[in-house]
Design a protein around this motif. Structure first.
Motif, PDB file in Angstrom:
ATOM      1  N   THR A  98     101.159  70.153  40.159  1.00  0.00           N
ATOM      2  CA  THR A  98     101.781  68.891  39.778  1.00  0.00           C
ATOM      3  C   THR A  98     102.297  68.150  41.002  1.00  0.00           C
TER       4      THR A  98
ATOM      5  N   ASP B  46     105.938  63.905  28.489  1.00  0.00           N
ATOM      6  CA  ASP B  46     104.725  64.484  27.909  1.00  0.00           C
ATOM      7  C   ASP B  46     103.781  64.994  28.991  1.00  0.00           C
ATOM      8  N   SER B  47     104.334  65.387  30.145  1.00  0.00           N
ATOM      9  CA  SER B  47     103.511  65.913  31.245  1.00  0.00           C
ATOM     10  C   SER B  47     103.901  67.352  31.524  1.00  0.00           C
ATOM     11  N   ARG B  48     102.926  68.230  31.557  1.00  0.00           N
ATOM     12  CA  ARG B  48     103.144  69.644  31.855  1.00  0.00           C
ATOM     13  C   ARG B  48     103.245  69.821  33.374  1.00  0.00           C
TER      14      ARG B  48
ATOM     15  N   LEU C  72     105.725  57.487  33.780  1.00  0.00           N
ATOM     16  CA  LEU C  72     106.724  57.879  32.791  1.00  0.00           C
ATOM     17  C   LEU C  72     107.784  56.797  32.662  1.00  0.00           C
TER      18      LEU C  72
ATOM     19  N   GLN D 115     108.207  71.064  31.241  1.00  0.00           N
ATOM     20  CA  GLN D 115     107.544  69.841  30.792  1.00  0.00           C
ATOM     21  C   GLN D 115     108.478  68.665  31.030  1.00  0.00           C
TER      22      GLN D 115
ATOM     23  N   ASP E 198     101.585  63.432  38.064  1.00  0.00           N
ATOM     24  CA  ASP E 198     100.148  63.712  37.965  1.00  0.00           C
ATOM     25  C   ASP E 198      99.365  62.452  37.598  1.00  0.00           C
TER      26      ASP E 198
ATOM     27  N   ARG F 169      97.613  70.877  30.128  1.00  0.00           N
ATOM     28  CA  ARG F 169      96.770  70.392  31.214  1.00  0.00           C
ATOM     29  C   ARG F 169      95.325  70.809  30.950  1.00  0.00           C
TER      30      ARG F 169
ATOM     31  N   LYS G 243     100.352  59.917  35.889  1.00  0.00           N
ATOM     32  CA  LYS G 243     100.773  59.324  34.625  1.00  0.00           C
ATOM     33  C   LYS G 243     102.157  58.693  34.795  1.00  0.00           C
TER      34      LYS G 243
ATOM     35  N   ALA H  57     103.008  70.053  25.938  1.00  0.00           N
ATOM     36  CA  ALA H  57     102.059  69.315  26.778  1.00  0.00           C
ATOM     37  C   ALA H  57     101.092  70.286  27.440  1.00  0.00           C
TER      38      ALA H  57
END
Length: 284
Positions: free
Chosen positions: A203, A196-198, A220, A193, A216, A270, A218, A268
């Motif tokens: 990915t 907060d992204s798995r 950061l 992770q 993905d 998906r 998002k 996190a």
């Protein structure tokens, strides 16, 4: 050179006598026949022969020869550079302790895979022996949990590491993050992770127009926190090998830190996605 004397007239002398002037003339004029026959012939010494051979074998500086020589030098330089880069990026520069640690990590991973094979073999034998629906349900649930961790649809917890990467100057590139993820996966990370992204097989990484990292889709913000579940010692060593992730970050002026922790929580998730094109092949 003395002036050539006039040949005296032999009729001027009485018969039977030799004119003194004629005798003197014959003594001074060399005999052409004798000089030609007794003149030494020109001889060629061995040193002159070798010199002539060397001149014949001397290379000629033409445009074609110069071009071939330049290409040969460039090819040799490229080969030497490639060999040096290969050696520098291989295992030759690693310390004995690091090699032992990596070997230990490989052995542990091999042992885990062997245990998984034995567990699945026992489950198969139990199902074949008619263990009932309970064994089949238990095997299906275990399999679903494992696939959920790999797909990122369920939470995971366990021993692992936390990698903290400060990036106030926004020097981190997507390839740096990808190298970090691949290094952790090679070291046996089972769940990863970033903030907060798995991180899963689907990915992807990118940058915004302002140079911020995207995972993905998002955006950061730094510092980036990478949580990985697996053997802490193996993953820490893999990140610290010469020419690895930590050294690359140090060259960028980024002082990343690695901390072992138990447990590490990967929370996190998906969203579960239904394949739009792929279908299960149940014919076999």
């Amino acid at each position: 050179m003395s002036p050539r004397k006039r040949k005296p007239d032999p009729e001027a002398s009485p018969p039977g006598e030799v004119d003194p002037a004629l005798a003197a003339y014959e003594d001074e004029v060399p005999d052409e026949t004798e000089s030609v026959e007794t003149r030494p012939a020109a001889s060629q010494t061995p040193s002159q022969g070798w010199g002539r051979l060397a001149r014949m074998g001397r290379p000629r500086f033409t445009k074609a020869n110069l071009l071939v020589t330049a290409l040969a030098v460039l090819l040799g330089f490229a080969m030497v550079t490639q060999v040096q880069q290969y050696r520098a990026s291989g295992l030759e520069n690693m310390r004995q302790e690091d090699l032992v640690t990596l070997l230990d990590g490989v052995n542990q991973q091999s042992g885990k895979l062997g245990d998984e094979i034995n567990r699945l073999t026992r489950t198969r034998d139990s199902l074949r022996a008619g263990g009932g629906d309970a064994a089949a349900i238990k095997a299906a649930e275990d399999r679903l949990a494992a696939l959920g961790i790999l797909a990122g649809t369920v939470r995971a917890t366990g021993p692992g590491i936390i990698l903290t990467i400060p990036d106030q100057a926004r020097q981190i590139q997507p390839n740096n993050v990808l190298d970090t993820v691949q290094e952790l996966r090679d070291a046996g990370a089972e769940a990863i992770q970033i903030n907060d992204s798995r991180v899963t097989a689907n990915t992807w990484f990118g940058l915004t127009m302002q140079g911020q990292l995207i995972v993905d889709g998002k955006t950061l913000t730094a510092p980036y926190t990478v949580r990985a579940i697996g053997d802490p010692h193996t993953m820490s060593t893999a990140l610290a090998i010469p020419g690895g992730v930590l050294e690359t970050l140090r060259q960028l002026g980024i002082a990343a830190t690695v901390a072992s922790k138990n447990p590490v929580e990967v929370t996190a998730l998906r969203p579960s996605e239904v394949p739009g094109y792929a279908q299960a092949d149940t014919a076999r």
